[in-house]
Design a protein around this motif. Sequence first.
Motif, PDB file in Angstrom:
ATOM      1  N   GLN A  87       0.976  -1.240  -0.106  1.00  0.00           N
ATOM      2  CA  GLN A  87       0.135  -0.125   0.058  1.00  0.00           C
ATOM      3  C   GLN A  87       0.922   1.351   0.069  1.00  0.00           C
ATOM      4  N   SER A  88       2.071   1.088  -0.299  1.00  0.00           N
ATOM      5  CA  SER A  88       3.113   2.386  -0.417  1.00  0.00           C
ATOM      6  C   SER A  88       2.778   2.986  -1.736  1.00  0.00           C
ATOM      7  N   GLN A  89       3.422   4.324  -1.558  1.00  0.00           N
ATOM      8  CA  GLN A  89       3.494   4.816  -2.881  1.00  0.00           C
ATOM      9  C   GLN A  89       4.315   4.327  -3.844  1.00  0.00           C
ATOM     10  N   ILE A  90       3.745   4.334  -5.144  1.00  0.00           N
ATOM     11  CA  ILE A  90       4.725   3.842  -6.360  1.00  0.00           C
ATOM     12  C   ILE A  90       5.701   5.308  -6.459  1.00  0.00           C
ATOM     13  N   ALA A  91       6.898   4.604  -6.324  1.00  0.00           N
ATOM     14  CA  ALA A  91       7.919   5.814  -6.292  1.00  0.00           C
ATOM     15  C   ALA A  91       8.731   6.020  -7.606  1.00  0.00           C
ATOM     16  N   PRO A  92       9.052   7.032  -8.197  1.00  0.00           N
ATOM     17  CA  PRO A  92       9.507   7.148  -9.206  1.00  0.00           C
ATOM     18  C   PRO A  92      10.953   6.949  -9.252  1.00  0.00           C
ATOM     19  N   ARG A  93      11.738   6.821  -8.210  1.00  0.00           N
ATOM     20  CA  ARG A  93      13.100   6.597  -8.146  1.00  0.00           C
ATOM     21  C   ARG A  93      13.248   5.854  -6.589  1.00  0.00           C
ATOM     22  N   GLY A  94      14.343   5.508  -6.339  1.00  0.00           N
ATOM     23  CA  GLY A  94      15.168   5.013  -4.972  1.00  0.00           C
ATOM     24  C   GLY A  94      14.883   3.277  -4.864  1.00  0.00           C
ATOM     25  N   HIS A  95      14.790   2.716  -6.071  1.00  0.00           N
ATOM     26  CA  HIS A  95      14.727   1.566  -5.996  1.00  0.00           C
ATOM     27  C   HIS A  95      16.139   0.564  -5.809  1.00  0.00           C
ATOM     28  N   GLU A  96      16.868   1.258  -5.052  1.00  0.00           N
ATOM     29  CA  GLU A  96      18.159   0.555  -4.601  1.00  0.00           C
ATOM     30  C   GLU A  96      18.508   0.719  -3.293  1.00  0.00           C
ATOM     31  N   PRO A  97      19.487  -0.119  -2.750  1.00  0.00           N
ATOM     32  CA  PRO A  97      19.880  -0.434  -1.463  1.00  0.00           C
ATOM     33  C   PRO A  97      19.924   0.924  -0.652  1.00  0.00           C
ATOM     34  N   GLY A  98      20.541   1.889  -1.006  1.00  0.00           N
ATOM     35  CA  GLY A  98      20.946   3.013  -0.383  1.00  0.00           C
ATOM     36  C   GLY A  98      19.852   3.627   0.168  1.00  0.00           C
ATOM     37  N   ARG A  99      18.895   3.941  -0.757  1.00  0.00           N
ATOM     38  CA  ARG A  99      17.584   4.619  -0.504  1.00  0.00           C
ATOM     39  C   ARG A  99      16.520   3.920   0.396  1.00  0.00           C
ATOM     40  N   ARG A 100      16.463   2.548  -0.090  1.00  0.00           N
ATOM     41  CA  ARG A 100      15.745   1.716   0.576  1.00  0.00           C
ATOM     42  C   ARG A 100      16.166   1.284   1.982  1.00  0.00           C
ATOM     43  N   GLY A 101      17.357   1.337   2.367  1.00  0.00           N
ATOM     44  CA  GLY A 101      17.952   1.208   3.877  1.00  0.00           C
ATOM     45  C   GLY A 101      17.618   2.339   4.538  1.00  0.00           C
ATOM     46  N   ARG A 102      17.801   3.676   3.937  1.00  0.00           N
ATOM     47  CA  ARG A 102      17.359   4.900   4.506  1.00  0.00           C
ATOM     48  C   ARG A 102      15.956   4.884   4.821  1.00  0.00           C
ATOM     49  N   ASP A 103      14.981   4.331   4.081  1.00  0.00           N
ATOM     50  CA  ASP A 103      13.616   4.232   4.369  1.00  0.00           C
ATOM     51  C   ASP A 103      13.405   3.418   5.604  1.00  0.00           C
ATOM     52  N   ILE A 104      14.109   2.566   6.003  1.00  0.00           N
ATOM     53  CA  ILE A 104      14.020   1.949   6.976  1.00  0.00           C
ATOM     54  C   ILE A 104      14.193   2.697   8.055  1.00  0.00           C
ATOM     55  N   VAL A 105      15.706   3.275   8.130  1.00  0.00           N
ATOM     56  CA  VAL A 105      16.156   4.298   9.264  1.00  0.00           C
ATOM     57  C   VAL A 105      15.096   5.520   9.644  1.00  0.00           C
ATOM     58  N   GLY A 128      17.809  -4.215   5.052  1.00  0.00           N
ATOM     59  CA  GLY A 128      18.157  -4.028   6.420  1.00  0.00           C
ATOM     60  C   GLY A 128      19.554  -4.157   6.807  1.00  0.00           C
ATOM     61  N   LEU A 129      20.578  -4.755   5.832  1.00  0.00           N
ATOM     62  CA  LEU A 129      21.880  -4.948   6.050  1.00  0.00           C
ATOM     63  C   LEU A 129      22.342  -3.282   5.589  1.00  0.00           C
ATOM     64  N   SER A 130      21.927  -2.837   4.742  1.00  0.00           N
ATOM     65  CA  SER A 130      22.335  -1.567   4.001  1.00  0.00           C
ATOM     66  C   SER A 130      21.917  -0.501   5.063  1.00  0.00           C
ATOM     67  N   ALA A 131      20.807  -0.584   5.790  1.00  0.00           N
ATOM     68  CA  ALA A 131      20.427   0.357   6.722  1.00  0.00           C
ATOM     69  C   ALA A 131      21.561   0.409   7.799  1.00  0.00           C
ATOM     70  N   ILE A 132      22.089  -0.703   8.243  1.00  0.00           N
ATOM     71  CA  ILE A 132      23.021  -0.681   9.133  1.00  0.00           C
ATOM     72  C   ILE A 132      24.544  -0.304   8.909  1.00  0.00           C
ATOM     73  N   ALA A 133      24.692  -0.563   7.617  1.00  0.00           N
ATOM     74  CA  ALA A 133      25.961  -0.519   7.024  1.00  0.00           C
ATOM     75  C   ALA A 133      26.248   1.006   6.796  1.00  0.00           C
ATOM     76  N   GLU A 134      25.122   1.797   6.336  1.00  0.00           N
ATOM     77  CA  GLU A 134      25.162   3.333   6.088  1.00  0.00           C
ATOM     78  C   GLU A 134      24.828   4.099   7.113  1.00  0.00           C
ATOM     79  N   HIS A 135      24.132   3.705   8.135  1.00  0.00           N
ATOM     80  CA  HIS A 135      23.440   4.374   9.261  1.00  0.00           C
ATOM     81  C   HIS A 135      23.565   3.947  10.577  1.00  0.00           C
ATOM     82  N   GLY A 136      24.347   2.664  10.606  1.00  0.00           N
ATOM     83  CA  GLY A 136      24.597   2.527  11.941  1.00  0.00           C
ATOM     84  C   GLY A 136      23.584   1.604  12.673  1.00  0.00           C
ATOM     85  N   ASP A 137      23.805   0.929  13.830  1.00  0.00           N
ATOM     86  CA  ASP A 137      23.055   0.053  14.591  1.00  0.00           C
ATOM     87  C   ASP A 137      22.559   0.576  16.001  1.00  0.00           C
ATOM     88  N   GLN A 138      22.719   1.788  16.022  1.00  0.00           N
ATOM     89  CA  GLN A 138      22.440   2.451  17.324  1.00  0.00           C
ATOM     90  C   GLN A 138      20.959   1.903  17.791  1.00  0.00           C
TER      91      GLN A 138
END
Length: 289
Positions: A87-105, A128-138
């Motif tokens: 049910q999330s919005q169809i996004a025109p961009r961001g279908h790569e791990p950096g952005r998807r990890g940031r979405d989780i953060v 999930g691994l992209s999220a913690i690799a690029e934004h930490g696991d705090q």
Amino acid sequence: MRSPSPSRRALLAAALLGPAAPALAQGASRSFTTSDGIRLHYTDAGQGRPILLVPGWCMPAWIWEQQVAGLARGHRVIAFDPRSQGQSQIAPRGHEPGRRGRDIVELIAHLGTPRIVLVGWSLGVLDGLSAIAEHGDQRIAGLVLVDNSVGEGPAPSGAWRSRFIPNLRSRREPTVRAFVASMFRTPQRPDYLARLTEDALRVPLQASIDLLSYPRPREFWREAVHGTRRPVLYAIRPNFATQGEYLAASHPNAQVEVFETAGHALFVDEAARFNALLADFAQRRALWA
């Protein structure tokens, strides 16, 4: 012998028929807006220590319905629809791990919880691994990785990709329908499989291909797993058993559980076992302090 009541008959029928409905009625339907302006949906059920469930390639949040139903009695359970999924919005961009990890953060920040158990299945493992690799696991109390490679040991064959992506381009609906059916070892209702297929086909074709083409070497995922000392639960089928052995031998805080007779969606095929493992992990091993 006394006949069962109508409500009892309904419960018996539901037990016999298996998973139905994608409503996740046990949880409130909510959304937030990411820093790049995309509205992302999630359901929020129960109270207690929080667990965030991230689904796989093109799958909706409601595929976790047995986890929401089983775990929300003692935990706060958040089932997430990643961008362009469910049910999330169809996004025109961001279908790569950096952005998807940031979405989780950003979702975790939006939820306002100090720490959370992060559960990723299939593509959700990489997000999930992209999220913690690029934004930490705090903000992570524990990490649950379900049935995907984590870059350990010899590389698995990637031959399937050379067939699957061309088939997506030329015969998308039957290819997706066959993929959905292949995720399970236990029989699933035709309407259940049809709803999953319908939701998967909602993801734009190019986005679905981008999600299969993450620009990261295997070493990135291995370094992400070993870059955290948070407890890790690796729940896998036998085809990832060698990676599980490597991870158990090299990560000081990893638990590996092999589901010998389940399909890719092992948390559906063996929901009771998976839920018990996840509840125990959240209770005894996750680092909440």
